[in-house]
Write a protein that holds these residues in place. Structure first.
Motif, mmCIF file in Angstrom:
data_model
loop_
_atom_site.group_PDB
_atom_site.id
_atom_site.type_symbol
_atom_site.label_atom_id
_atom_site.label_comp_id
_atom_site.label_asym_id
_atom_site.label_seq_id
_atom_site.Cartn_x
_atom_site.Cartn_y
_atom_site.Cartn_z
ATOM 1 N N ASP A 1 0.818 -1.215 0.000
ATOM 2 C CA ASP A 1 0.000 0.000 0.000
ATOM 3 C C ASP A 1 0.849 1.262 0.000
ATOM 4 O OD1 ASP A 1 -2.233 -1.625 0.081
ATOM 5 O OD2 ASP A 1 -2.332 -1.619 2.269
ATOM 6 N N CYS A 2 1.737 1.355 -0.966
ATOM 7 C CA CYS A 2 2.600 2.523 -1.100
ATOM 8 C C CYS A 2 1.838 3.601 -1.888
ATOM 9 C CB CYS A 2 3.887 2.122 -1.822
ATOM 10 S SG CYS A 2 5.071 3.471 -1.986
ATOM 11 N N TYR A 3 1.092 4.427 -1.162
ATOM 12 C CA TYR A 3 0.260 5.438 -1.816
ATOM 13 C C TYR A 3 1.069 6.678 -2.204
ATOM 14 C CZ TYR A 3 -3.766 2.709 -0.338
ATOM 15 O OH TYR A 3 -4.685 1.698 -0.164
ATOM 16 N N GLY A 4 2.130 6.949 -1.475
ATOM 17 C CA GLY A 4 2.948 8.121 -1.780
ATOM 18 C C GLY A 4 4.372 7.721 -2.078
ATOM 19 N N PRO A 5 4.662 7.242 -3.291
ATOM 20 C CA PRO A 5 6.013 6.751 -3.593
ATOM 21 C C PRO A 5 7.042 7.870 -3.521
ATOM 22 C CG PRO A 5 4.703 6.935 -5.603
ATOM 23 C CD PRO A 5 3.771 7.157 -4.461
ATOM 24 N N PRO A 6 8.261 7.534 -3.141
ATOM 25 C CA PRO A 6 9.325 8.548 -3.090
ATOM 26 C C PRO A 6 9.732 8.983 -4.495
ATOM 27 C CG PRO A 6 10.234 6.362 -2.754
ATOM 28 C CD PRO A 6 8.747 6.185 -2.795
ATOM 29 N N GLN A 7 10.474 10.050 -4.567
ATOM 30 C CA GLN A 7 10.953 10.527 -5.869
ATOM 31 C C GLN A 7 12.037 9.604 -6.429
ATOM 32 O OE1 GLN A 7 12.131 14.639 -5.606
ATOM 33 N NE2 GLN A 7 10.020 15.369 -5.346
ATOM 34 N N TRP A 8 12.820 9.025 -5.546
ATOM 35 C CA TRP A 8 13.815 8.067 -6.009
ATOM 36 C C TRP A 8 14.284 7.180 -4.860
ATOM 37 C CZ3 TRP A 8 19.094 8.475 -4.391
ATOM 38 C CH2 TRP A 8 19.413 9.660 -3.732
ATOM 39 N N ILE A 9 14.836 6.013 -5.226
ATOM 40 C CA ILE A 9 15.381 5.040 -4.281
ATOM 41 C C ILE A 9 16.830 4.769 -4.660
ATOM 42 C CG2 ILE A 9 15.246 2.641 -3.474
ATOM 43 C CD1 ILE A 9 12.243 2.735 -4.031
ATOM 44 N N GLY A 10 17.701 4.685 -3.662
ATOM 45 C CA GLY A 10 19.111 4.393 -3.916
ATOM 46 C C GLY A 10 19.578 3.168 -3.162
ATOM 47 N N ILE A 11 20.461 2.404 -3.785
ATOM 48 C CA ILE A 11 21.118 1.279 -3.110
ATOM 49 C C ILE A 11 22.572 1.665 -2.853
ATOM 50 C CG2 ILE A 11 21.762 -1.154 -3.261
ATOM 51 C CD1 ILE A 11 19.450 -1.678 -5.021
ATOM 52 N N TYR A 12 23.038 1.354 -1.654
ATOM 53 C CA TYR A 12 24.364 1.773 -1.215
ATOM 54 C C TYR A 12 25.140 0.596 -0.644
ATOM 55 C CZ TYR A 12 22.214 6.431 -1.366
ATOM 56 O OH TYR A 12 21.563 7.569 -1.764
#
Length: 453
Positions: free
Chosen positions: A50-61
């Motif tokens: 239920d991700c209604y407000g997705p982030p602008q971006w996702i990063g893997i570190y």
């Protein structure tokens, strides 16, 4: 005049907590079973449910992004997050696995292993952002001491706990194996039993076969099997379990669930297996009260630790001859439910029946095991033979997602093939904390205070 006041603070806090989690967009890492070997397996980025407000971006570190302004190894834009729940298999490989703090199998107990009651991150992190604002951060982590995290959890009967487990726990391919049959259809886990326990698994499912190896030690004749094929000797795995509980102080439920090869109409072989288990784990096995026919699932973690015991052994006592069938070191099996021959729609309906705990549900007030797997025969019935990895890649995320709703609060043991492509352990930890919170504060709910004027 009477004024009725309901003190609901703990319940309100719980609702607010879970409401916040549901309203946010949790992002986490798992490990895909797509590699030819463990180090070659890819990291998966997951979001939801239920991700209604997705982030602008996702990063893997490869390092903790909260302590410095590191550049991500991979950046995933919002456009790729198309559903409320989903995942992306990345090109980033797990690589060689090394556990910190003395948690590798070969590490010695001097100095003692570091305790990580809230987990310890491996060098794989995932973070979500709006612009430069950090929203969430998580990591791929080991959980060797998670049961010590919440003291209230240790007071819960085992039948009320959510125990993360693996099905066919010993079905791990030896690196030297070149058999396509074993690698594609018989292997059921990426990680060996030692690593499963370090990651936080607390229920192990063992299917045992007997093969006469013509040696002087009868323990050499017992093997872990899957789909009626011998995979690895049992005795080494039992010693890994013993080594882990001594190092961690954690509790493990060990379920000897089936005996498909060599046992039929041979009670003396069951007896020999019992002697092997007693020899290897007897000092750590919980001792039940056999005179009262005690239900072991009614015990809690504190009961085991009070005896200085860390292993609960489930074994079909009716298969043992007398007097071994009355041993206090073994507990009768818990109820088992499997999705082996079900398609996805049937699995959903079956879970709805089991986890509802309604009167018509076959789940009773005792320990029970839900095995979320699909068999080779089931895929043959659908006219397509899928590998074990393909079956788990389809089924596991769905079951994991369904358990994140209210059903998870009724879960006891949940066992999977390739558990590593879910966050089953984190889910169990969160839900156990929620259950323990409600149990510890149940006297404060619906308390009436009368103000007489």
């Amino acid at each position: 005049m009477k004024t009725k006041i309901l003190i609901l603070l703990p319940l309100v806090q719980s609702i607010l907590l879970f409401g916040f989690l549901k309203a946010s967009c949790p992002v986490y890492l798992t490990i895909s079973p797509n590699g030819k070997a463990l180090y070659d397996s890819s990291l998966e980025v997951n979001w939801g449910p239920d991700c209604y407000g997705p982030p602008q971006w996702i990063g893997i570190y490869a390092q903790d992004p909260t302590i410095s302004n590191f550049q991500p190894e991979l950046l995933i834009p919002r456009v790729a997050i198309v559903n409320k729940t989903g995942k992306i298999i990345t090109q980033i490989k797990l690589g060689k696995l090394h556990f910190p703090g003395g948690w590798n199998r070969q590490d010695t107990s001097d100095p003692p292993a570091t305790r990580y009651p809230t987990g310890k991150c491996l060098p794989h992190y995932v973070a979500s952002y709006n612009g430069t604002e950090l929203l969430t951060v998580d990591c791929l982590k080991i959980q060797p001491n998670w049961m010590a995290q919440n003291k209230d959890v240790s007071r819960m009967p085992l039948k009320n706990m959510f125990l993360p487990g693996t099905h066919a726990s010993g079905a791990v391919v030896n690196r030297t194996s070149k058999s396509v049959l074993i690698k594609d259809y018989l292997q059921a886990q990426l990680f060996d039993v030692w690593s499963q326990l370090v990651f936080g698994i607390r229920y192990l499912d063992f299917s045992v076969g007997y093969k006469n190896m013509a040696t002087n030690d009868d323990s050499d004749n017992f093997w872990l099997v899957n789909e009626n094929m011998f995979l690895q000797p049992l005795v080494g795995v039992l010693r890994d379990v013993l080594r882990f509980v001594k190092r961690s102080g954690e509790m493990v439920v060990l379920d000897f669930s089936s005996f498909p090869i060599g046992f039929y109409k041979h009670p003396e072989i069951y007896r020999s297996l019992f002697y092997l288990i007693r020899r290897e784990l007897g000092d750590e096995a919980y001792q039940r009260n056999v005179t009262t026919n005690e239900l072991c699932a009614n015990r809690n973690l504190q009961d085991l630790l009070r005896q200085n015991r860390h292993v609960m052994i489930l074994f079909p006592t009716q298969e043992l001859p007398h007097p071994e069938n009355e041993s206090n070191l073994i507990c009768p099996p818990w109820l088992r439910f499997s999705t082996s021959f079900m398609n996805m729609s049937q699995t959903l309906d079956y879970m709805r029946l089991l986890f509802s705990r309604k009167p018509e549900s076959p789940v009773k007030d005792d320990g029970w095991i839900f095995t979320a797997v699909r068999s080779m025969e089931q895929t043959l019935n659908s006219h397509k033979l899928q590998t074990a990895k393909e079956r788990a890649a389809v089924l596991n995320p769905k079951v994991n997602q369904w358990l994140k709703g209210p059903w998870g609060n009724n879960a006891n043991v949940v066992a999977m093939d390739y558990f590593s492509n879910t966050n089953l352990v984190d889910l169990a930890i969160q839900l156990n904390a929620h259950k323990a919170f409600l149990m510890a504060n149940e006297d404060y709910v619906n308390l009436e205070i009368l103000n007489l004027c």
